[in-house]
Design an enzyme around this catalytic site. Structure first.
Site, PDB file in Angstrom:
ATOM      1  N   LYS A 206       0.845  -1.080  -0.223  1.00 52.53           N
ATOM      2  CA  LYS A 206      -0.260   0.031   0.245  1.00 52.53           C
ATOM      3  C   LYS A 206       0.663   1.280  -0.073  1.00 52.53           C
ATOM      4  O   LYS A 206       1.726   1.110   0.384  1.00 52.53           O
ATOM      5  CB  LYS A 206      -0.748   0.139   1.130  1.00 52.53           C
ATOM      6  CG  LYS A 206      -0.220   0.136   2.372  1.00 52.53           C
ATOM      7  CD  LYS A 206      -1.141  -0.617   3.284  1.00 52.53           C
ATOM      8  CE  LYS A 206      -0.437  -0.309   5.029  1.00 52.53           C
ATOM      9  NZ  LYS A 206      -1.336  -1.369   5.952  1.00 52.53           N
TER      10      LYS A 206
ATOM     11  N   TYR B 182      12.679  31.232   5.956  1.00 49.88           N
ATOM     12  CA  TYR B 182      11.172  31.526   6.285  1.00 49.88           C
ATOM     13  C   TYR B 182      11.390  32.042   7.613  1.00 49.88           C
ATOM     14  O   TYR B 182      12.107  31.119   8.226  1.00 49.88           O
ATOM     15  CB  TYR B 182      10.015  30.218   5.299  1.00 49.88           C
ATOM     16  CG  TYR B 182      10.096  30.552   4.526  1.00 49.88           C
ATOM     17  CD1 TYR B 182       9.610  31.810   3.982  1.00 49.88           C
ATOM     18  CD2 TYR B 182       9.801  28.818   3.743  1.00 49.88           C
ATOM     19  CE1 TYR B 182       9.509  31.549   2.361  1.00 49.88           C
ATOM     20  CE2 TYR B 182      10.021  29.743   2.453  1.00 49.88           C
ATOM     21  CZ  TYR B 182       9.522  30.536   1.398  1.00 49.88           C
ATOM     22  OH  TYR B 182       9.263  30.669   0.315  1.00 49.88           O
TER      23      TYR B 182
HETATM   24  C1  LIG Z   1      -0.306  -2.139   6.828  1.00 48.81           C
HETATM   25  C2  LIG Z   1      -0.944  -3.351   6.761  1.00 48.81           C
HETATM   26  C3  LIG Z   1      -0.250  -4.559   7.062  1.00 48.81           C
HETATM   27  C4  LIG Z   1       1.276  -4.760   6.886  1.00 48.81           C
HETATM   28  O1  LIG Z   1       1.564  -3.786   8.015  1.00 48.81           O
HETATM   29  P1  LIG Z   1       3.234  -3.446   8.507  1.00 48.81           P
HETATM   30  O2  LIG Z   1       3.403  -2.891   9.498  1.00 48.81           O
HETATM   31  O3  LIG Z   1       4.046  -2.564   7.855  1.00 48.81           O
HETATM   32  O4  LIG Z   1       3.884  -5.059   8.762  1.00 48.81           O
HETATM   33  C5  LIG Z   1      -0.870  -5.818   7.152  1.00 48.81           C
HETATM   34  N1  LIG Z   1      -2.041  -5.631   7.339  1.00 48.81           N
HETATM   35  C6  LIG Z   1      -2.361  -4.534   7.468  1.00 48.81           C
HETATM   36  C7  LIG Z   1      -4.403  -4.855   7.209  1.00 48.81           C
HETATM   37  C8  LIG Z   1      -2.498  -3.532   6.927  1.00 48.81           C
HETATM   38  O5  LIG Z   1      -3.292  -2.283   7.004  1.00 48.81           O
END
Ligand SMILES: *Cc1c(COP(=O)(O)O)cnc(C)c1O
Length: 383
Positions: free
Chosen positions: A49, A276
């Site tokens: 993701k 800034y």
């Molecule tokens: C993001 C996510 C993972 C992976 O998590 P990590 O901590 O990056 O290993 C696994 N399962 C679900 C449902 C997630 O949303």
């Protein structure tokens, strides 16, 4: 180093921006293999993701397809559709919640759907019936995250409903940990017990158990009893531990280096504030260099007055407030020249700036650092 660029506006033949992310695919492969050894016969669903945690969704998905990964996980349907349109053929599960009007898209692109209520099951079942296909569904159980999913204490009705849906194939059942990466695993263990209780349904009804999966990176490292049939590592694949305190039972190495080049050199005199809001002033002449990166790339403004970079093997502080597109580095009496390599995140062979350090400077976690490096920064892959 081949120059495959994952960038919406720059073609491969153009000279790329010196501010870029270099991804070491070999490191990802090694991390994946280490995980594989660690979990044995259990399947692996790499979670890609948010642009594969900033590493570039498509290239990383192709890479895992080449590595014969069992499954891929993404957060939103658009990520799944992009992968299908670019020819990724291995199974893909969308982890997020689904709206009824999205179901045709899932079915058209052969994406597995997360079902998190009886209503949603019925919508999926009806649409699949109309389209004369079988929907691949993973049932989401809420064991203690209160995000999506049917509460563990209501799961039985939900499971019964799922198995009555003629147009649904229940391929998986899963849950998600709230703090499996903490030092204290009391809550994670409670979640695990609740999930096991839900799973007793299959034995009670003599129904063949679908893929059971629960573990993210934290659980994979610390709770082997939660591996079940498949694990869902995300951040670990990219060589980063989810927290400082997690038990580092699998050795991994970071795949991402964020680099730029010195674009400008000058001497700054006393009483000539930098940037800034004029938040930094020197009391003696200093040498300083300007680097073309800023919060517009995801180099977070909240790291101002804390961040450091590597130039010629040494650490130097970022001075003044981080701008959208530029930062200024104090090299004091040292030398640096236009075109010198600057490491923002990663190592130069001798020294390293870790993702966790950036996270500490910004008051966040490594996940937010990685997923904020945006698409203006080209990704370059070694292989
Ligand atoms: C993001 C996510 C993972 C992976 O998590 P990590 O901590 O990056 O290993 C696994 N399962 C679900 C449902 C997630 O949303």
């Amino acid at each position: 180093m081949s120059q495959q660029i994952n960038h919406p506006t720059i073609s491969e033949t153009e000279i790329i921006r010196p501010t870029r992310v270099e991804v070491d695919l070999n490191a990802i492969k090694e991390n994946y293999q280490k995980i594989k050894e660690h979990v044995g016969s259990c399947k692996i669903m790499p979670i890609l993701k948010a642009n594969a945690y900033g590493h570039g969704l498509l290239r990383i998905a192709r890479f895992f397809e080449e590595l014969n990964a069992d499954y891929l996980g993404v957060a939103v349907v658009e990520e799944g559709i992009l992968l299908r349109e670019k020819g990724i053929n291995i199974p893909i599960l969308v982890l997020g919640g689904v709206w009824g009007n999205q179901v045709p898209l899932f079915l058209k692109h052969n994406l597995a759907i997360t079902a998190s209520s009886i209503d949603k099951l019925n919508q999926i079942n009806d649409t699949a019936g109309q389209m004369k296909v079988k929907a691949i569904v993973h049932l989401k159980i809420d064991t203690g995250m209160e995000r999506i999913g049917v509460h563990y204490y209501n799961a039985e009705k939900f499971l019964d409903a799922a198995y009555k849906c003629k147009n649904i194939e229940v391929e998986g059942i899963y849950s998600h940990f709230a703090n499996s990466d903490a030092a204290d695993l009391t809550y994670a263990k409670l979640q695990l017990e609740r999930f096991k209780e839900v799973l007793s349904f299959f034995e009670k009804r003599s129904i063949e158990t679908p893929y059971r999966h629960f573990s993210n990176s934290g659980a994979l490292l610390q709770l082997p009893e939660a591996n079940f049939d498949m694990v869902r590592p995300g951040i670990m694949l990219f060589g980063i531990y989810p927290t400082k305190e997690v038990n580092k039972t699998v050795e991994i190495k970071p795949a991402l280096t964020w680099k730029s080049l010195v674009v400008y050199f000058k001497v700054i005199m006393p009483n000539h504030p930098v940037g800034y809001d004029s938040t930094f002033t020197t009391d003696h002449n200093i040498r300083a260099v300007t680097i073309p990166v800023g919060y517009g790339d995801g180099y977070l403004r909240s790291m101002s007055h804390k961040a450091e970079v590597l130039i010629r093997g040494k650490r130097y502080p970022v001075i003044g407030t981080i701008s959208m597109d530029q930062i200024v580095i104090n090299i004091d009496n040292d030398s640096a020249y236009n075109g010198d390599v600057v490491i923002l995140l990663g190592d130069d062979g001798a020294n390293i700036i870790t993702c966790q350090e950036l996270a500490d400077w910004a008051g966040t976690n490594p996940y937010e650092i990685l997923t904020n490096i945006n698409t203006r920064v080209p990704r370059v892959y070694n292989e």
